[in-house]
Scaffold this motif. Sequence first.
Motif, PDB file in Angstrom:
ATOM      1  N   LEU A   1       0.845  -1.187   0.000  1.00 22.16           N
ATOM      2  CA  LEU A   1       0.000   0.000   0.000  1.00 22.16           C
ATOM      3  C   LEU A   1       0.884   1.240   0.000  1.00 22.16           C
ATOM      4  O   LEU A   1       1.981   1.229   0.577  1.00 22.16           O
TER       5      LEU A   1
ATOM      6  N   THR B   1       0.764   1.701   7.402  1.00 23.01           N
ATOM      7  CA  THR B   1      -0.486   1.288   8.043  1.00 23.01           C
ATOM      8  C   THR B   1      -0.221   0.381   9.232  1.00 23.01           C
ATOM      9  O   THR B   1       0.822  -0.261   9.336  1.00 23.01           O
TER      10      THR B   1
ATOM     11  N   ASP C   1      -5.656  -0.477  10.464  1.00 26.50           N
ATOM     12  CA  ASP C   1      -5.834   0.251   9.204  1.00 26.50           C
ATOM     13  C   ASP C   1      -6.058  -0.718   8.054  1.00 26.50           C
ATOM     14  O   ASP C   1      -6.954  -0.535   7.224  1.00 26.50           O
ATOM     15  N   ARG C   2      -5.218  -1.764   7.995  1.00 30.42           N
ATOM     16  CA  ARG C   2      -5.336  -2.737   6.916  1.00 30.42           C
ATOM     17  C   ARG C   2      -6.650  -3.512   7.010  1.00 30.42           C
ATOM     18  O   ARG C   2      -7.269  -3.821   5.988  1.00 30.42           O
TER      19      ARG C   2
ATOM     20  N   PHE D   1      -9.521  -2.313   8.227  1.00 32.73           N
ATOM     21  CA  PHE D   1     -10.555  -1.391   7.761  1.00 32.73           C
ATOM     22  C   PHE D   1     -10.534  -1.264   6.239  1.00 32.73           C
ATOM     23  O   PHE D   1     -11.579  -1.351   5.583  1.00 32.73           O
ATOM     24  N   ILE D   2      -9.351  -1.079   5.662  1.00 35.69           N
ATOM     25  CA  ILE D   2      -9.238  -0.982   4.206  1.00 35.69           C
ATOM     26  C   ILE D   2      -9.729  -2.273   3.555  1.00 35.69           C
ATOM     27  O   ILE D   2     -10.425  -2.246   2.536  1.00 35.69           O
ATOM     28  N   GLY D   3      -9.389  -3.407   4.150  1.00 32.25           N
ATOM     29  CA  GLY D   3      -9.824  -4.693   3.607  1.00 32.25           C
ATOM     30  C   GLY D   3     -11.329  -4.880   3.663  1.00 32.25           C
ATOM     31  O   GLY D   3     -11.940  -5.380   2.710  1.00 32.25           O
TER      32      GLY D   3
ATOM     33  N   VAL E   1     -13.661  -2.473   3.764  1.00 37.43           N
ATOM     34  CA  VAL E   1     -14.300  -1.546   2.823  1.00 37.43           C
ATOM     35  C   VAL E   1     -14.113  -2.028   1.389  1.00 37.43           C
ATOM     36  O   VAL E   1     -15.059  -2.033   0.592  1.00 37.43           O
ATOM     37  N   SER E   2     -12.908  -2.459   1.041  1.00 41.63           N
ATOM     38  CA  SER E   2     -12.686  -2.928  -0.331  1.00 41.63           C
ATOM     39  C   SER E   2     -13.439  -4.226  -0.602  1.00 41.63           C
ATOM     40  O   SER E   2     -13.883  -4.457  -1.737  1.00 41.63           O
TER      41      SER E   2
ATOM     42  N   LEU F   1      -4.066  -8.548   2.023  1.00 40.98           N
ATOM     43  CA  LEU F   1      -3.909  -7.190   2.533  1.00 40.98           C
ATOM     44  C   LEU F   1      -3.386  -7.178   3.972  1.00 40.98           C
ATOM     45  O   LEU F   1      -2.507  -6.378   4.314  1.00 40.98           O
TER      46      LEU F   1
ATOM     47  N   GLY G   1       0.018  -6.015   3.034  1.00 37.07           N
ATOM     48  CA  GLY G   1      -0.395  -4.634   2.751  1.00 37.07           C
ATOM     49  C   GLY G   1       0.377  -3.689   3.578  1.00 37.07           C
ATOM     50  O   GLY G   1       0.640  -2.600   3.466  1.00 37.07           O
TER      51      GLY G   1
END
Length: 91
Positions: free
Chosen positions: A41, A45, A49-50, A52-54, A56-57, A87, A91
Amino acid sequence: MIAWMQWTLPTAIFFAVIGAILLAMTVFEVVSPCVERKGFLPIATTRGDRLFIGLVSSAYIHLAFLGLTELSLWIALALSVIWLGVLLRWG
């Protein structure tokens, strides 16, 4: 009159799994605090963080499957789980 949310089994399972993931991540953070790191990324992170990003994606992966294909959502689920694993690890 109060309108109560009608919980279906898949909805309850979804929220239970998300809750279990958050609980596990909290315990993991207390036992082994993490530091920010930079993987593939473009930002530094933490594990949270990872995650949350995972999540959402993964929602976007499911929405893309719903909107763009006639394929089963089980395929989207498999891709989302694989993506989340990649991720969180790299990530």
